[in-house]
Design a protein around this motif. Sequence first.
Motif: not given
Ligand code: MG
Length: 200
Positions: A24, A40, A42, A65-66
């Motif tokens: 992220s 944070e 994800t 973005d997994t």
């Molecule tokens: Mg993430």
Amino acid sequence: MASTRNKNFNAKLVLLGDVGAGKSSLVLRFVKGQFVDFQESTIGAAFFSQTLAVNDATVKFEIWDTAGQERYHSLAPMYYRGAAAAITVYDITSPASFARAKKWVQELKAQGNPSMVMALAGNKADLLEARQVTAEEAQKYSQENGLLFMETSAKTAINVNDIFYEIAKRLPSVQPAQNPPGMILLDRRADRTTNTSCCS
Ligand code: MG
Ligand code: GTP
């Protein structure tokens, strides 16, 4: 070399990797030019887009973005199927994250689009004193597996734009050849007005 025609493409790109590797953060740096110390974790996945100019083409990355948490693993194929590119991310201070990255690469090779452009990012390259995975080791693995490899830092921005740029250059859409079937690479616009150099 790229085609001499002006072209605009969408390319689906997925980020995979261990919890906390910095997926992220890399996306936030690439898309918004920002970094936060307490990003944070994800949940599920998050979507972003960003456009890059490469040679005479523009590539609009549609970025998934997994989540690295293991309980979301079964969702991953939804995001990497049909993807034109994948960045597998590990943390250079964490051998466990490097081992996890190798598993993702093997899964992508087994289940992903065979013509997917695959990159490996050794992130947190700013934390040199805490390094536990050497660049040589990761480079060697990347060569053996046909991956584009870079060490990145979402914090300092080192190699972040560069890795997306290098991926964009390798996309079949930016090459003269036809897109292989099954890839999400849509021609958005045929712009003839600035075509000064060639012959179509
Ligand atoms: Mg993430
Ligand atoms: P999940 O969403 O849980 O899978 O994690 P993630 O891979 O998205 O990691 P995330 O981007 O949330 O980053 C985890 C932590 O590492 C955050 O506190 C970030 O601030 C930090 N971090 C990310 N990239 C870097 C980096 O390049 N350098 C340093 N020093 N810290 C980083």
